[in-house]
Write an enzyme that holds these catalytic residues in place. Structure first.
Site, PDB file in Angstrom:
ATOM      1  CB  SER A 182      43.578  33.953  36.138  1.00  0.00           C
ATOM      2  OG  SER A 182      43.199  32.806  35.429  1.00  0.00           O
TER       3      SER A 182
HETATM    4  N1  SAH Z   1      45.709  28.732  35.107  1.00  0.00           N
HETATM    5  C1  SAH Z   1      46.104  29.574  33.987  1.00  0.00           C
HETATM    6  C2  SAH Z   1      44.917  30.309  33.404  1.00  0.00           C
HETATM    7  C3  SAH Z   1      44.764  29.921  31.993  1.00  0.00           C
HETATM    8  S1  SAH Z   1      43.279  30.401  31.164  1.00  0.00           S
HETATM    9  C4  SAH Z   1      47.226  30.524  34.374  1.00  0.00           C
HETATM   10  O1  SAH Z   1      47.540  30.615  35.565  1.00  0.00           O
HETATM   11  O2  SAH Z   1      47.814  31.152  33.492  1.00  0.00           O
HETATM   12  C5  SAH Z   1      42.491  28.844  30.973  1.00  0.00           C
HETATM   13  C6  SAH Z   1      43.241  27.766  30.245  1.00  0.00           C
HETATM   14  O3  SAH Z   1      42.395  26.615  30.198  1.00  0.00           O
HETATM   15  C7  SAH Z   1      43.578  28.090  28.777  1.00  0.00           C
HETATM   16  O4  SAH Z   1      44.949  27.970  28.577  1.00  0.00           O
HETATM   17  C8  SAH Z   1      42.790  27.045  27.998  1.00  0.00           C
HETATM   18  O5  SAH Z   1      43.432  26.622  26.816  1.00  0.00           O
HETATM   19  C9  SAH Z   1      42.664  25.926  29.007  1.00  0.00           C
HETATM   20  N2  SAH Z   1      41.603  24.959  28.767  1.00  0.00           N
HETATM   21  C10 SAH Z   1      40.325  25.185  28.362  1.00  0.00           C
HETATM   22  N3  SAH Z   1      39.654  24.013  28.237  1.00  0.00           N
HETATM   23  C11 SAH Z   1      40.537  23.022  28.571  1.00  0.00           C
HETATM   24  C12 SAH Z   1      40.460  21.596  28.625  1.00  0.00           C
HETATM   25  N4  SAH Z   1      39.348  20.922  28.297  1.00  0.00           N
HETATM   26  N5  SAH Z   1      41.558  20.924  29.000  1.00  0.00           N
HETATM   27  C13 SAH Z   1      42.713  21.555  29.309  1.00  0.00           C
HETATM   28  N6  SAH Z   1      42.859  22.895  29.274  1.00  0.00           N
HETATM   29  C14 SAH Z   1      41.778  23.626  28.905  1.00  0.00           C
END
Ligand code: SAH
Length: 218
Positions: free
Chosen positions: A67
């Site tokens: 993000s």
């Molecule tokens: N917090 C992360 C941002 C990642 S983007 C960082 O700091 O890098 C959002 C993430 O949510 C993605 O990796 C995606 O695969 C995950 N995601 C989406 N739906 C999900 C679910 N149901 N359970 C777990 N992870 C999920």
């Protein structure tokens, strides 16, 4: 941390990012100190290294992103973290947001639905010394019932509706922060659990996240 991983140059660029976030309205000094402490560049593909301290999101593989720092700071501020709190994060991604919450004193439990991302994040957390951040490969829609209740829940992917199973895993008085909306456009939501089945809802700014999707991917 591995020696040489975080140089004075990186520290200088990170301080610049912190100043930018302050200018953009982030005022919680604990959030800014946490952003200043976590070497964001170590979570990124070396191809993006020169851009690690710009206020931008970047690809981390599997179509997912780390993000934008402003977004991480905004959510961390809204979450009102106090040291020692148990925090559930849905969407480990790179592991960066989890480290920011850990720097604020949170005991972080983070779930990721992509095995590959979960494994890569785990390795990176260990390299940086964040053994205290616990990672789980699984579907965040289910949360971690065996470890509930949580003081705070943060979802870093866009939900189309309030995930009820997660709300159940929040302790009374606890706070859940997540982007709510369709794939193109979401509003940040803060729910404060006021009773077993009641909550207060606050609506924040517009954001754009990757979608929260059901199931896990090996
Ligand atoms: N917090 C992360 C941002 C990642 S983007 C960082 O700091 O890098 C959002 C993430 O949510 C993605 O990796 C995606 O695969 C995950 N995601 C989406 N739906 C999900 C679910 N149901 N359970 C777990 N992870 C999920």
């Amino acid at each position: 941390m591995v020696p040489g991983l975080d140089t004075y140059k990186h520290k200088g660029m990170r301080q610049g990012l912190v100043d930018l976030l302050r200018d953009k309205g982030i005022s919680d000094e604990r959030v800014l100190a946490a952003i200043n402490a976590v070497p964001r560049h170590t979570f990124m593909d070396p191809a993006f290294l020169g851009h690690a301290y710009e206020d931008k999101a970047f690809q981390i593989g599997e179509g997912q992103t780390i993000s934008q720092p402003y977004t991480v700071a905004y959510m961390s501020e809204w979450l009102e973290v106090e040291p020692g709190m148990r925090i559930l994060e849905v969407g480990t991604g790179s592991g960066y947001q989890a480290c920011v919450l850990a720097e604020m004193g949170g005991n972080v439990y983070s779930i990721e639905r992509f095995k590959k991302l979960s494994d890569t994040a785990r390795k990176q957390l260990d390299i940086l010394g964040y053994q205290g951040v616990k990672t789980f490969f699984g579907d965040g829609y289910e949360g971690l019932p065996e470890l509930a209740p949580f003081d705070r829940i943060i979802i870093t992917a866009a939900a189309k509706e309030i995930p009820q199973a997660l709300l159940k895993q929040l302790r009374p008085g606890g706070i859940m922060v997540f982007p709510l909306g369709n794939d193109d456009d979401q509003l940040m939501i803060k729910l404060t659990k006021t009773g077993e089945y009641d909550y207060r809802k606050e609506v924040g700014d517009n954001f754009r996240f990757v979608p929260m999707l059901p199931g896990k991917v090996i």
